[in-house]
Scaffold this motif. Structure first.
Motif, short mmCIF file in Angstrom:
data_model
loop_
_atom_site.label_atom_id
_atom_site.label_comp_id
_atom_site.label_asym_id
_atom_site.label_seq_id
_atom_site.Cartn_x
_atom_site.Cartn_y
_atom_site.Cartn_z
N LEU A 22 0.80 -1.21 0.00
CA LEU A 22 0.00 0.00 0.00
C LEU A 22 0.84 1.27 0.00
CD1 LEU A 22 -2.76 -0.99 2.61
CD2 LEU A 22 -3.00 -0.87 0.11
N ARG A 24 2.35 2.54 2.57
CA ARG A 24 2.05 3.30 3.79
C ARG A 24 3.33 3.49 4.61
NH1 ARG A 24 -3.42 3.04 5.40
NH2 ARG A 24 -2.79 4.48 7.05
N GLY A 74 -6.76 -2.56 4.88
CA GLY A 74 -7.24 -2.85 3.53
C GLY A 74 -8.53 -2.18 3.16
N GLU A 75 -9.26 -1.68 4.14
CA GLU A 75 -10.56 -1.07 3.87
C GLU A 75 -10.41 0.07 2.85
OE1 GLU A 75 -14.55 -1.12 4.11
OE2 GLU A 75 -13.24 -2.41 5.33
N GLY A 76 -11.22 0.00 1.78
CA GLY A 76 -11.19 1.03 0.76
C GLY A 76 -10.07 0.90 -0.24
N THR A 77 -9.33 -0.21 -0.20
CA THR A 77 -8.25 -0.44 -1.16
C THR A 77 -8.64 -1.59 -2.10
OG1 THR A 77 -7.02 -2.19 0.00
CG2 THR A 77 -6.67 0.09 0.74
N PRO A 78 -7.90 -1.77 -3.20
CA PRO A 78 -8.20 -2.87 -4.11
C PRO A 78 -8.02 -4.26 -3.50
CG PRO A 78 -6.86 -1.20 -5.21
CD PRO A 78 -6.88 -0.85 -3.76
N SER A 156 -6.14 -10.30 -3.04
CA SER A 156 -6.94 -9.73 -1.95
C SER A 156 -6.22 -9.99 -0.63
CB SER A 156 -8.33 -10.37 -1.92
OG SER A 156 -8.26 -11.69 -1.40
#
Length: 201
Positions: A22, A24, A74-78, A156
């Motif tokens: 991500l 981050r 992971g919320e809101g990511t592909p 995922s």
């Protein structure tokens, strides 16, 4: 954010992997098994369940448990499918990982790599874990022989979650990975994801 991470743990690694994928930024505190750093983090109340990983948010809230951290990040990511059923499938693999897979695949490796646990690695126990581990890996093999990813048509959280201990099942756990060509191909696909970092990174 700050991640309290056990460097040798697949549970901690899968959080580091998602953070890398991500892009981050975060600080990290290493709390390896049987170290003063781990004891200190426990004493300071940084490990609510007494173990890593734990993600400390910017506002001081603490989020334990690797798969819960994956879901929050992971919320809101592909990496979280938009379709509700596919998302539920993803979660089912993640629940299975902690309920079945991790307690066999990770445990067999731990009995070999942690000096303090080697006395538990009796021939009978190791043989039992080997047989059961091959059965569990076959479940993944059956799934991945039909599709590239565990759910949907893209990587995922389920893939990141299961990758943590599966990719070292042969090297650390002693499982015969030649029996699982679809898993081996999947391992290569995960390692090719942009931003990927390895266990020792």
């Amino acid at each position: 954010m700050r991640l309290f991470s056990m460097p040798s743990s697949g549970n901690s690694y899968k959080v580091r992997l998602l953070l890398a994928l991500l892009g981050r930024e975060y600080d990290i505190t290493s709390v390896e098994y049987q170290t003063d750093a781990l004891d200190s983090a426990k004493a300071d109340g940084r490990l609510p369940f007494g173990k890593a990983p734990v993600l400390e948010l910017d506002d001081g809230r603490l989020l334990p448990e690797s798969n819960a951290i994956l879901c929050w990040l992971g919320e809101g990511t592909p990496f979280v499918p938009a379709d509700p059923f596919v998302k539920a499938e993803m979660l089912s693999w993640m629940f299975w990982e902690q309920n079945q897979h991790e307690g066999v695949i990770a445990v067999r490796a731990a009995l070999q790599i942690y000096e303090q646990r080697r006395h538990l690695a009796t021939p009978e126990r190791m043989a039992e874990l080997l047989e059961r581990g091959h059965q569990l890996l076959q479940i993944m093999e059956d799934r991945l022989s039909k599709q590239d990813w565990l759910v949907g048509d893209a990587a995922s959280l389920a893939d990141i979650c299961l990758y943590g201990y599966t990719h070292t099942a042969g090297s650390l756990g002693g499982f015969d990975m030649t029996r699982f060509p679809a898993i081996n191909s999947w391992i290569q696909r995960v390692a090719a994801l942009p931003g990927y970092v390895g266990l020792k990174a």
